[in-house]
Design a protein around this motif. Structure first.
Motif, short mmCIF file in Angstrom:
data_model
loop_
_atom_site.label_atom_id
_atom_site.label_comp_id
_atom_site.label_asym_id
_atom_site.label_seq_id
_atom_site.Cartn_x
_atom_site.Cartn_y
_atom_site.Cartn_z
N ALA A 83 0.84 -1.20 0.00
CA ALA A 83 0.00 0.00 0.00
C ALA A 83 0.88 1.26 0.00
O ALA A 83 2.09 1.18 -0.20
N TYR A 84 0.23 2.42 0.21
CA TYR A 84 0.95 3.70 0.26
C TYR A 84 1.98 3.70 1.39
O TYR A 84 1.79 3.08 2.42
N SER A 85 3.00 4.52 1.22
CA SER A 85 3.95 4.76 2.32
C SER A 85 3.20 5.53 3.41
O SER A 85 2.25 6.27 3.14
N ALA A 86 3.64 5.39 4.64
CA ALA A 86 3.01 6.10 5.76
C ALA A 86 3.12 7.61 5.56
O ALA A 86 2.18 8.36 5.88
N ALA A 87 4.24 8.07 5.03
CA ALA A 87 4.43 9.51 4.80
C ALA A 87 3.37 10.05 3.84
O ALA A 87 2.75 11.09 4.10
N PHE A 88 3.16 9.35 2.73
CA PHE A 88 2.16 9.81 1.77
C PHE A 88 0.75 9.71 2.34
O PHE A 88 -0.05 10.64 2.21
N LYS A 89 0.45 8.60 2.98
CA LYS A 89 -0.90 8.41 3.54
C LYS A 89 -1.23 9.50 4.55
O LYS A 89 -2.35 10.01 4.59
N ASN A 90 -0.26 9.89 5.36
CA ASN A 90 -0.51 10.94 6.35
C ASN A 90 -0.81 12.28 5.67
O ASN A 90 -1.74 12.98 6.07
N ILE A 91 -0.04 12.62 4.65
CA ILE A 91 -0.30 13.86 3.91
C ILE A 91 -1.68 13.80 3.25
O ILE A 91 -2.44 14.77 3.29
#
Length: 175
Positions: A83-91
């Motif tokens: 899935a998405y990286s945590a950094a991208f998902k948070n943004i």
């Protein structure tokens, strides 16, 4: 002149996805290119409690404004556990609190790459399915498998078949 916003959806300083997104952005002719770095948008982990206490971070608002300034958005996804990286998902989570149509009906080219033979195809499928609900107009998508075998910083994509596939996608996108 049309504006392209491009980024790798990874916080790695040596992100192959940022490198790939940058390469693809510069394949478009007569466009101004702005490459974003997710590290410039590091925020607290999203929670409704933090939003109630402090509001939406200015960095989320800045990111949303950058997306809104684009005539084309290019994202190359790093795949973390499918899935998405945590950094991208948070943004994405913070920015969606400004407007669920996060991508503001902007045309998008969605990419993914990885060192492995699947080239981040799982996360790419997630994004292709999800982004239209968040205001993304997906004009094309491309997965580059086995990044280190098929890409180098001097020549870009070195596999002729893969390079041709991507060129055809780029040519089909009008900005």
């Amino acid at each position: 002149m049309k504006k392209i916003i491009a980024f790798g959806a990874s916080s790695s300083k040596a992100s192959i996805n940022k490198e790939f997104a940058t390469y693809v952005a510069y394949q478009f002719q007569n466009a101004s290119i702005e490459i974003l770095d997710l590290n410039d948008y590091e925020m607290p982990i999203f929670s409704v409690d933090k939003e109630k206490e402090n509001g939406i971070p200015q960095l989320a608002q800045d990111f949303y404004a950058k997306l809104g300034s684009a005539d084309l958005i290019i994202i190359s996804f790093a795949e973390h556990n499918g899935a998405y990286s945590a950094a991208f998902k948070n943004i994405l989570d913070w920015t969606s609190r400004i407007n669920m149509k996060t991508f503001q009906e902007k045309p998008m080219l969605l990419l993914a790459t990885s060192p492995g033979p699947r080239g981040g195809s799982s996360v790419l499928e997630i994004a292709k399915g999800r982004f239209p609900f968040q205001g993304g107009v997906v004009k094309g998508s491309f997965s580059l498998p086995s990044f280190f075998d098929n890409f180098n910083s001097v020549n870009g994509i070195i596999n002729p078949d893969l390079k041709n596939q991507l060129t055809n996608i780029i040519t089909s996108i009008e900005i």
